[in-house]
Design a protein around this motif. Structure first.
Motif, PDB file in Angstrom:
ATOM      1  N   THR A  41      -6.585  16.457   3.366  1.00 30.71           N
ATOM      2  CA  THR A  41      -5.585  16.827   2.363  1.00 30.71           C
ATOM      3  C   THR A  41      -5.526  15.763   1.277  1.00 30.71           C
ATOM      4  N   GLY A  42      -6.248  16.049   0.176  1.00 32.81           N
ATOM      5  CA  GLY A  42      -6.237  15.147  -0.977  1.00 32.81           C
ATOM      6  C   GLY A  42      -5.329  15.732  -2.045  1.00 32.81           C
ATOM      7  N   SER A  43      -5.904  16.636  -2.846  1.00 35.12           N
ATOM      8  CA  SER A  43      -5.114  17.297  -3.888  1.00 35.12           C
ATOM      9  C   SER A  43      -3.976  18.110  -3.269  1.00 35.12           C
ATOM     10  N   ASP A  44      -4.245  18.675  -2.108  1.00 41.59           N
ATOM     11  CA  ASP A  44      -3.286  19.575  -1.444  1.00 41.59           C
ATOM     12  C   ASP A  44      -2.472  18.793  -0.414  1.00 41.59           C
ATOM     13  N   CYS A  89      -6.127   8.274   4.625  1.00 40.48           N
ATOM     14  CA  CYS A  89      -7.401   7.702   4.177  1.00 40.48           C
ATOM     15  C   CYS A  89      -7.390   7.437   2.678  1.00 40.48           C
ATOM     16  N   TRP A  90      -8.403   6.693   2.220  1.00 43.81           N
ATOM     17  CA  TRP A  90      -8.523   6.309   0.809  1.00 43.81           C
ATOM     18  C   TRP A  90      -7.363   5.437   0.366  1.00 43.81           C
ATOM     19  N   ILE A  91      -6.808   4.663   1.273  1.00 41.45           N
ATOM     20  CA  ILE A  91      -5.603   3.915   0.907  1.00 41.45           C
ATOM     21  C   ILE A  91      -5.973   2.547   0.312  1.00 41.45           C
ATOM     22  N   THR A  92      -5.524   2.327  -0.924  1.00 43.77           N
ATOM     23  CA  THR A  92      -5.751   1.047  -1.586  1.00 43.77           C
ATOM     24  C   THR A  92      -4.970  -0.019  -0.806  1.00 43.77           C
ATOM     25  N   HIS A  93      -5.674  -1.064  -0.380  1.00 37.79           N
ATOM     26  CA  HIS A  93      -5.141  -2.140   0.474  1.00 37.79           C
ATOM     27  C   HIS A  93      -4.839  -1.625   1.900  1.00 37.79           C
ATOM     28  N   ALA A 118       0.863  -1.190   0.000  1.00 39.14           N
ATOM     29  CA  ALA A 118       0.000   0.000   0.000  1.00 39.14           C
ATOM     30  C   ALA A 118       0.897   1.237   0.000  1.00 39.14           C
ATOM     31  N   TRP A 119       0.332   2.345  -0.424  1.00 49.17           N
ATOM     32  CA  TRP A 119       1.076   3.615  -0.496  1.00 49.17           C
ATOM     33  C   TRP A 119       0.177   4.694   0.062  1.00 49.17           C
ATOM     34  N   ALA A 120       0.619   5.364   1.108  1.00 46.30           N
ATOM     35  CA  ALA A 120      -0.281   6.244   1.843  1.00 46.30           C
ATOM     36  C   ALA A 120       0.201   7.687   1.839  1.00 46.30           C
ATOM     37  N   LEU A 121      -0.520   8.499   1.061  1.00 46.18           N
ATOM     38  CA  LEU A 121      -0.234   9.935   1.005  1.00 46.18           C
ATOM     39  C   LEU A 121      -1.452  10.733   1.489  1.00 46.18           C
ATOM     40  N   THR A 122      -2.626  10.362   0.986  1.00 44.59           N
ATOM     41  CA  THR A 122      -3.851  11.144   1.221  1.00 44.59           C
ATOM     42  C   THR A 122      -4.312  11.092   2.680  1.00 44.59           C
ATOM     43  N   GLU A 123      -4.854  12.221   3.140  1.00 47.58           N
ATOM     44  CA  GLU A 123      -5.440  12.300   4.487  1.00 47.58           C
ATOM     45  C   GLU A 123      -6.846  12.887   4.377  1.00 47.58           C
ATOM     46  N   LYS A 171      -4.598  19.007 -15.178  1.00 46.71           N
ATOM     47  CA  LYS A 171      -4.539  20.227 -15.983  1.00 46.71           C
ATOM     48  C   LYS A 171      -3.603  21.242 -15.330  1.00 46.71           C
ATOM     49  N   LEU A 172      -3.644  21.279 -13.989  1.00 46.53           N
ATOM     50  CA  LEU A 172      -2.752  22.182 -13.249  1.00 46.53           C
ATOM     51  C   LEU A 172      -1.284  21.800 -13.496  1.00 46.53           C
ATOM     52  N   VAL A 173      -1.012  20.496 -13.446  1.00 45.24           N
ATOM     53  CA  VAL A 173       0.358  19.990 -13.664  1.00 45.24           C
ATOM     54  C   VAL A 173       0.814  20.340 -15.084  1.00 45.24           C
ATOM     55  N   LYS A 220     -15.052   5.957 -13.269  1.00 43.78           N
ATOM     56  CA  LYS A 220     -15.016   7.285 -12.623  1.00 43.78           C
ATOM     57  C   LYS A 220     -13.798   7.462 -11.716  1.00 43.78           C
ATOM     58  N   LEU A 221     -13.339   6.356 -11.141  1.00 41.70           N
ATOM     59  CA  LEU A 221     -12.154   6.465 -10.267  1.00 41.70           C
ATOM     60  C   LEU A 221     -10.964   7.077 -11.005  1.00 41.70           C
ATOM     61  N   CYS A 222     -10.876   6.764 -12.318  1.00 40.22           N
ATOM     62  CA  CYS A 222      -9.696   7.207 -13.085  1.00 40.22           C
ATOM     63  C   CYS A 222      -9.564   8.725 -13.109  1.00 40.22           C
ATOM     64  N   THR A 223     -10.684   9.437 -13.054  1.00 36.54           N
ATOM     65  CA  THR A 223     -10.604  10.908 -13.077  1.00 36.54           C
ATOM     66  C   THR A 223     -10.343  11.486 -11.680  1.00 36.54           C
ATOM     67  N   ILE A 224     -10.219  10.598 -10.673  1.00 32.65           N
ATOM     68  CA  ILE A 224     -10.042  11.075  -9.288  1.00 32.65           C
ATOM     69  C   ILE A 224      -8.713  10.617  -8.674  1.00 32.65           C
ATOM     70  N   GLY A 225      -8.444   9.304  -8.744  1.00 34.96           N
ATOM     71  CA  GLY A 225      -7.257   8.748  -8.059  1.00 34.96           C
ATOM     72  C   GLY A 225      -5.946   9.215  -8.671  1.00 34.96           C
ATOM     73  N   GLU A 226      -4.934   9.316  -7.858  1.00 38.60           N
ATOM     74  CA  GLU A 226      -3.572   9.751  -8.252  1.00 38.60           C
ATOM     75  C   GLU A 226      -3.602  11.113  -8.934  1.00 38.60           C
ATOM     76  N   GLY A 227      -4.438  11.997  -8.396  1.00 41.42           N
ATOM     77  CA  GLY A 227      -4.568  13.348  -8.939  1.00 41.42           C
ATOM     78  C   GLY A 227      -5.772  13.435  -9.849  1.00 41.42           C
ATOM     79  N   THR A 228      -6.698  14.314  -9.477  1.00 41.70           N
ATOM     80  CA  THR A 228      -7.927  14.461 -10.261  1.00 41.70           C
ATOM     81  C   THR A 228      -7.611  15.040 -11.649  1.00 41.70           C
ATOM     82  N   SER A 229      -8.616  15.027 -12.524  1.00 39.07           N
ATOM     83  CA  SER A 229      -8.421  15.609 -13.864  1.00 39.07           C
ATOM     84  C   SER A 229      -8.044  17.089 -13.752  1.00 39.07           C
ATOM     85  N   GLU A 230      -8.645  17.777 -12.774  1.00 44.21           N
ATOM     86  CA  GLU A 230      -8.325  19.199 -12.604  1.00 44.21           C
ATOM     87  C   GLU A 230      -6.848  19.357 -12.224  1.00 44.21           C
ATOM     88  N   ILE A 231      -6.383  18.474 -11.361  1.00 47.32           N
ATOM     89  CA  ILE A 231      -4.966  18.560 -10.934  1.00 47.32           C
ATOM     90  C   ILE A 231      -4.040  18.214 -12.109  1.00 47.32           C
TER      91      ILE A 231
HETATM   92  C1  LIG Z   1     -10.678   4.230  -4.983  1.00 49.34           C
HETATM   93  C2  LIG Z   1      -9.620   5.180  -4.511  1.00 49.34           C
HETATM   94  C3  LIG Z   1      -8.356   4.699  -4.243  1.00 49.34           C
HETATM   95  C4  LIG Z   1      -7.358   5.560  -3.762  1.00 49.34           C
HETATM   96  N1  LIG Z   1      -6.132   5.044  -3.423  1.00 49.34           N
HETATM   97  C5  LIG Z   1      -5.222   5.858  -2.825  1.00 49.34           C
HETATM   98  C6  LIG Z   1      -3.991   5.325  -2.342  1.00 49.34           C
HETATM   99  O1  LIG Z   1      -3.714   4.125  -2.493  1.00 49.34           O
HETATM  100  N2  LIG Z   1      -3.138   6.154  -1.705  1.00 49.34           N
HETATM  101  C7  LIG Z   1      -3.396   7.488  -1.513  1.00 49.34           C
HETATM  102  O2  LIG Z   1      -2.564   8.189  -0.922  1.00 49.34           O
HETATM  103  N3  LIG Z   1      -4.563   8.021  -1.962  1.00 49.34           N
HETATM  104  C8  LIG Z   1      -5.472   7.248  -2.611  1.00 49.34           C
HETATM  105  N4  LIG Z   1      -6.668   7.785  -3.049  1.00 49.34           N
HETATM  106  C9  LIG Z   1      -6.933   9.203  -2.829  1.00 49.34           C
HETATM  107  C10 LIG Z   1      -6.937  10.036  -4.092  1.00 49.34           C
HETATM  108  O3  LIG Z   1      -5.624  10.182  -4.556  1.00 49.34           O
HETATM  109  C11 LIG Z   1      -7.632  11.356  -3.761  1.00 49.34           C
HETATM  110  O4  LIG Z   1      -9.009  11.067  -3.629  1.00 49.34           O
HETATM  111  C12 LIG Z   1      -7.404  12.406  -4.815  1.00 49.34           C
HETATM  112  O5  LIG Z   1      -6.075  12.835  -4.799  1.00 49.34           O
HETATM  113  C13 LIG Z   1      -8.319  13.628  -4.631  1.00 49.34           C
HETATM  114  O6  LIG Z   1      -8.302  14.092  -3.319  1.00 49.34           O
HETATM  115  P1  LIG Z   1      -9.682  14.353  -2.551  1.00 49.34           P
HETATM  116  O7  LIG Z   1     -10.515  13.156  -2.727  1.00 49.34           O
HETATM  117  O8  LIG Z   1      -9.377  14.787  -1.172  1.00 49.34           O
HETATM  118  O9  LIG Z   1     -10.365  15.544  -3.344  1.00 49.34           O
HETATM  119  P2  LIG Z   1     -10.095  17.104  -3.120  1.00 49.34           P
HETATM  120  O10 LIG Z   1      -8.648  17.392  -3.184  1.00 49.34           O
HETATM  121  O11 LIG Z   1     -10.851  17.560  -1.938  1.00 49.34           O
HETATM  122  O12 LIG Z   1     -10.786  17.700  -4.432  1.00 49.34           O
HETATM  123  C14 LIG Z   1     -12.188  17.925  -4.537  1.00 49.34           C
HETATM  124  C15 LIG Z   1     -12.450  18.602  -5.892  1.00 49.34           C
HETATM  125  O13 LIG Z   1     -11.777  19.882  -5.927  1.00 49.34           O
HETATM  126  C16 LIG Z   1     -10.902  19.915  -7.054  1.00 49.34           C
HETATM  127  N5  LIG Z   1      -9.693  20.676  -6.707  1.00 49.34           N
HETATM  128  C17 LIG Z   1      -8.902  20.542  -5.611  1.00 49.34           C
HETATM  129  N6  LIG Z   1      -7.879  21.406  -5.666  1.00 49.34           N
HETATM  130  C18 LIG Z   1      -8.001  22.073  -6.840  1.00 49.34           C
HETATM  131  C19 LIG Z   1      -7.242  23.096  -7.488  1.00 49.34           C
HETATM  132  N7  LIG Z   1      -6.122  23.599  -6.945  1.00 49.34           N
HETATM  133  N8  LIG Z   1      -7.674  23.563  -8.689  1.00 49.34           N
HETATM  134  C20 LIG Z   1      -8.797  23.056  -9.258  1.00 49.34           C
HETATM  135  N9  LIG Z   1      -9.561  22.105  -8.703  1.00 49.34           N
HETATM  136  C21 LIG Z   1      -9.164  21.618  -7.502  1.00 49.34           C
HETATM  137  C22 LIG Z   1     -10.586  18.464  -7.365  1.00 49.34           C
HETATM  138  O14 LIG Z   1     -10.165  18.308  -8.710  1.00 49.34           O
HETATM  139  C23 LIG Z   1     -11.915  17.786  -7.069  1.00 49.34           C
HETATM  140  O15 LIG Z   1     -12.763  17.944  -8.181  1.00 49.34           O
HETATM  141  C24 LIG Z   1      -7.644   6.938  -3.581  1.00 49.34           C
HETATM  142  C25 LIG Z   1      -8.930   7.426  -3.901  1.00 49.34           C
HETATM  143  C26 LIG Z   1      -9.914   6.580  -4.350  1.00 49.34           C
HETATM  144  C27 LIG Z   1     -11.278   7.129  -4.650  1.00 49.34           C
END
Ligand SMILES: Cc1cc2nc3c(=O)[nH]c(=O)nc-3n(C[C@H](O)[C@H](O)[C@H](O)COP(=O)(O)OP(=O)(O)OC[C@H]3O[C@@H](n4cnc5c(N)ncnc54)[C@H](O)[C@@H]3O)c2cc1C
Length: 381
Positions: free
Chosen positions: A130-133, A155-159, A122-127, A370-372, A357-368
């Protein structure tokens, strides 16, 4: 750019395809319904080398490159996105972090069992906050004598529950200091680790997603991957490569949805003819196929750059952003082509729709992504 598939890349694709048909397809809806992580299946994939594709042979892996890796994930995800996601998180996040930044002793200690999936990673970054940030993470490690003591929740940690080895990036310095985070590799047997809430998800239901709680989790200095303070920079590099695997995941889901749609459109008759004969359906299939082809080119472009040791920040983000959105759109079209049957669990496309749908969220959302990409474009201009 030459994306001609090598013999080994073709072999991995065939191995993964055969495995998915025999060991995943018959069971995937049961796993999905019950949210069961198929540990036995992942272990069998380990025996075939699919859980250590990028790990060099000297550490017990297959010692192959990103073309093989992409092919493996695509073929698994064509059948089941959840198993594809587990494969991606294990390989390119956990194992690859140890491979990229671990010292020789750490690689020898952890990689052989990860490469065969005897141990799940498992790899744990998200809290929670603090997801995107990720830089604002609150989970800490404090030095006490010769030990580090970790406290906080990921949180959201795979495995998050079932992993044997956890690579965690936590705060060791000041908030918002980009050099105030450090990576630790921790064994599940550590009494300071607790598994928290397991998420009840829309899709990817057979890929376990759960909290990991560090409660006075004590580790020695040997648990640090690389140097103290490098955690954030390491994580960003790992995500650059990890995004190729999510691109492959999206590609696989989209390809699976298109294959099912073509077959169904030829079989299903309305108004006395197969629905494939209606231009509305044919045009949908054409758009789906073209978007997939473009995604494939972007994904192999990023994989090619990665194989050559080039920086893939922009190319990985291109591939991940494009294929993720394509997966969602293709899966949506697939449900439409199946009509009412597509809305049921008796046909495969509703699962592609949910998983995509997970693909547009995990490991950085689609918005992130675009930011990158924008940041990379504007650098130095
Ligand atoms: C099934 C699943 C498995 C996962 N596995 C792992 C894992 O193994 N390890 C791990 O560490 N994490 C994991 N994650 C976490 C995942 O990486 C985060 O959910 C993701 O990075 C987004 O963070 P958040 O959910 O807190 O959304 P937020 O960061 O709260 O974002 C909410 C919305 O705001 C938008 N947003 C945020 N900041 C900006 C910005 N600056 N500009 C424009 N839009 C913005 C986002 O794009 C999104 O639409 C997993 C998530 C899921 C759903």
């Amino acid at each position: 750019m030459d994306f001609e598939q090598t013999e080994s890349a073709r072999m991995v694709a065939q191995t993964a395809k055969d495995f998915a048909e025999k060991e995943i397809r018959p069971y995937l809806m049961d796993w999905d319904e019950s949210q069961t992580l198929p540990l036995d299946c992942l272990r069998k994939m380990g025996e075939l080398g699919l859980m250590g594709i990028l790990v060099p042979e000297e550490y017990g892996g297959a010692g192959l490159g990103y073309f093989e890796y992409v092919n493996g994930i695509v073929e698994i995800a064509k059948v089941c996105g959840s198993v594809g996601l587990s494969m991606a998180a294990h390989n390119s996040l956990c194992s690859n972090h140890i491979l990229s930044f671990g010292n020789e002793a750490q690689k020898k200690k952890y990689l052989p069992k990860l490469a065969t999936a005897e141990h799940l990673g498992a790899w744990a970054l998200t809290e929670p906050n603090t997801g995107s940030d990720a830089m604002r993470m609150k989970c800490t490690a404090k030095k006490e004598g010769n030990e580090w003591v970790l406290n906080g929740t990921k949180c959201w940690i795979t495995h998050g529950k079932s992993s044997d080895i956890i690579v965690a990036i936590v705060r060791t310095g000041e908030l918002l200091d980009s050099h105030g985070m450090t990576t630790f590799v921790i064994e599940r047997t550590n009494p300071g680790i607790k598994a928290g809430k397991k998420e009840n998800k829309l899709g990817m239901r057979a890929s376990e997603t759960a909290e990991v709680i560090f409660d006075n989790c004590r580790v020695s200095e040997d648990a640090i991957l690389g140097k103290e303070g490098e955690g954030f920079q390491q994580a960003m590099k790992i995500l650059d490569g990890g995004r190729i695997s999510i691109a492959a995941l999206g590609l696989g889901i989209a390809k699976g949805a298109l294959e099912a749609s073509i077959k169904y459109a030829k079989e299903r008759e309305q108004f006395g003819q197969p629905i494939a004969h209606f231009q509305a359906i044919g045009f949908k299939l054409a758009d789906m196929a073209m978007q997939i082809e473009a995604g494939e080119l972007l994904t192999f472009q990023a994989a090619d750059a990665k194989n050559k040791g080039k920086k893939v920040t922009k190319l990985g983000a291109f591939a991940k952003y494009h294929t993720s959105e394509v997966a969602v759109s293709v899966a949506n079209d697939a449900v439409q082509i199946f009509g009412g049957y597509g809305y049921t669990k008796d046909f495969p496309v509703e699962k592609f729709y949910r998983d995509s749908k997970l693909c547009t969220i995990g490991e950085g959302t689609s918005e992130i992504q675009k930011l990158v990409i924008a940041r990379e474009l504007l650098k130095g201009n």
